[in-house]
Design an enzyme around this catalytic site. Structure first.
Site, PDB file in Angstrom:
ATOM      1  N   GLU A  69       1.172  -1.321   0.151  1.00 36.15           N
ATOM      2  CA  GLU A  69       0.331  -0.571  -0.098  1.00 36.15           C
ATOM      3  C   GLU A  69       0.896   1.002   0.180  1.00 36.15           C
ATOM      4  OE1 GLU A  69      -2.792  -0.384   3.168  1.00 36.15           O
ATOM      5  OE2 GLU A  69      -3.997  -2.021   1.459  1.00 36.15           O
ATOM      6  N   GLU A 109      -5.325  -8.550   1.216  1.00 36.78           N
ATOM      7  CA  GLU A 109      -5.546  -9.048   2.474  1.00 36.78           C
ATOM      8  C   GLU A 109      -7.164  -8.772   1.993  1.00 36.78           C
ATOM      9  OE1 GLU A 109      -4.203  -5.231   4.978  1.00 36.78           O
ATOM     10  OE2 GLU A 109      -2.921  -5.205   5.021  1.00 36.78           O
TER      11      GLU A 109
END
Length: 543
Positions: free
Chosen positions: A358, A464
């Site tokens: 991220e 995720e």
């Protein structure tokens, strides 16, 4: 979601992203469309791509980088030329071509209530500028007669009708003092300005196919292999020939002696199967379980046939120190990189490897170009160390608020083996009011990738994923898990899904708990998902 400690405690963002408001009921759809083909409801949240405060006041500085926006009447705090307008720019890319009944609400957060009227207008000003001048407003879109504490909403459906880039100006009247609003840079993502889009999708009419002319009966041949016959192989980059890997991130803590192996083994015992992938987060300390990886727990898990997914972050967990990408690409940490690469190579086992999961959420580390340079530098040093067993997973949030950055953040096909993203059904965890099905949760960014060509041809991973529960419907989370395999089958480029089983992903409360087994019903749904044949590979993950 942002990670700042070894067990990945996060801020609730991820609001980060994407909570939606379903405004069109099935009854309304049926009543307004009559005998038309059935429509399916959909929704999405688009975060501001840029925002700033238009002003003539020199002291305001660089408004594009501030964590707040400001509005004020033309006469503001006794200054006859002190007016300020908030400018917000949105890039909408997720509306399908067959979307109808598009509705758009602009939502901007205020910390207090004020007796100020604020109107939303079309704008041609540059919301990326540091301190643009106030401009003549375009057509009015909506208005709030008084500013409320919390999110204020303006209906901007007249502006946002299809995919495109739109800028809205907020103009304040009557109240001659500044009103402050959370900006796109505000630290709590759940409070950042966004568009809440709702729409319905009209199915395409069935194609009419002319009957094919009769063909002669072919000579008997050997039967073609069925899809199940083709299962059971794994590519050099760890892509299963059918179905998808099933993975887990599960944290531990000091009260459990930081036993990362037990954190996963306990869930495996509950659900009655072994995970294909175990996900762990590591730092650049090059020491202890955090930095000197693979550690003893991971080596044992690998020996038992699991794949490791190392999410390597350029920070030091114990001190909270954040490193910069320029220092990484400039060679400052080459000794650390080389040590890790040698340890990875020495396992002689294929592993998933990521660098700065991220990156769009790491402003302190540098620019998008800095990230790409750092990624390539780490990748190249692994190659020099002979760590060709590392399979590289580029992972982003997949949030619409960052769509304009993903092309700049992509290191290039030669440096990436898999494309990963992190979809969540946060529901009430970030104040949202729309329950997102598994298909909606994983589908929006999936379609965006398809339409924008980033990582074309690469397998995809849910690096995720997770879901909240519905306090009003105790069975909702169980059903969500039960529906998950079907959603994966409808998105066949996803070849791995890793559940993020951490209460630290959000603030756990009476309406928010993202862990998979916080109720017996939720756990039963997760067990059912994990035993679906699509997620039961007929081959060991390790090739």
């Amino acid at each position: 979601m942002s990670r700042h400690r070894s067990h990945r405690v996060r801020a609730p963002h991820a609001g980060r992203r994407r909570r939606l408001i379903v405004l069109i009921s099935a009854a309304l759809v049926a009543g307004t469309l009559g005998a038309a083909p059935p429509l399916s409801a959909a929704d999405t949240r688009v975060y501001a791509a840029a925002d700033t405060t238009a002003t003539a006041v020199v002291q305001d500085g660089d408004n594009a980088r501030k964590t707040t926006l400001a509005t004020c009447a033309t006469r503001c705090e006794k200054n006859p030329r002190g007016g300020r307008d908030a400018l917000l720019r949105f890039t909408v890319t997720s509306l399908p071509a067959n979307a109808v009944n598009v509705r758009a609400k602009l939502r901007v957060y205020s910390w207090s209530a004020y007796p100020a009227k604020v109107t939303a207008h079309r704008s041609t000003s540059d919301a990326r500028a540091a301190r643009p001048a106030r401009a003549k407003p375009g057509a009015q879109l909506g208005s709030v007669p008084r500013v409320s504490k919390g999110f204020n909403e303006w209906d901007v459906s007249a502006l946002v009708t299809r995919n495109g880039t739109y800028t809205v100006a907020l103009l304040q009247e009557r109240y001659e003092r500044r009103v402050y609003w959370a900006s796109a840079e505000y630290r709590d993502r759940t409070l950042r300005p966004h568009l809440a889009l709702t729409y319905t999708v009209r199915p395409a009419p069935p194609a009419t196919v002319a009957p094919a002319p009769a063909a002669p009966t072919p000579a008997p041949t050997s039967p073609s292999p069925t899809p199940s016959d083709a299962c059971g192989t794994v590519s050099a980059t760890l892509v299963p020939s059918c179905g998808a890997w099933w993975g887990m991130y599960s944290p531990t803590d000091a009260t459990r002696s930081w036993n990362h192996g037990a954190a996963v083994a306990e869930i495996e015992a509950q659900i009655g199967r072994r995970f294909d992938i175990v996900h762990r987060y590591h730092d650049f300390s090059n020491s202890g379980s955090n930095g000197a990886f693979p550690d003893a727990f991971e080596k044992a898990q690998m020996a038992e046939g699991r794949l490791m997914f190392f999410a390597w972050e350029s920070r030091i967990f114990s001190s909270g120190t954040t490193l910069t990408w320029r220092d990484v690409s400039g060679g400052r940490y080459d000794a650390v990189i080389d040590d890790v690469a040698r340890r990875i190579a020495a396992t002689r086992t294929p592993v998933f490897m990521g660098f700065d999961h991220e990156p769009e959420d790491e402003p302190a580390k540098g620019s998008d170009a800095d990230f790409v340079a750092a990624w390539r530098h780490v990748h190249d040093r692994f190659a020099r160390a002979g760590a060709d067993n590392a399979v590289w997973v580029w992972t982003v949030m997949g949030s619409s608020g960052y769509y304009d950055r993903y092309a700049r953040l992509y290191p290039g096909d030669a440096y990436v083996d898999w494309v990963g993203y992190d979809p969540y059904n946060f529901y009430a965890c970030n104040g949202g009011r729309t329950w997102k099905s598994p298909a909606t949760t994983i589908g929006t960014f999936y379609r965006w990738l398809d339409g924008n060509g980033i990582g074309a041809g690469k397998p995809r991973m849910l690096a995720e994923f997770g879901t909240n529960f519905d306090p009003a419907d105790p069975s909702a989370k169980r059903r969500w898990f039960e529906e998950f395999p079907a959603a994966l089958k409808a998105h066949p480029k996803i070849k791995a899904a890793v559940y993020f089983n951490s209460a630290g992903s959000t603030t756990t409360s009476v309406t928010c708990n993202m862990t998979l087994g916080h109720t017996a019903a939720a756990l039963s749904g997760f067990i059912a998902a994990g035993h679906d044949p699509y997620l039961r590979q007929p081959v060991s993950p390790q090739r």
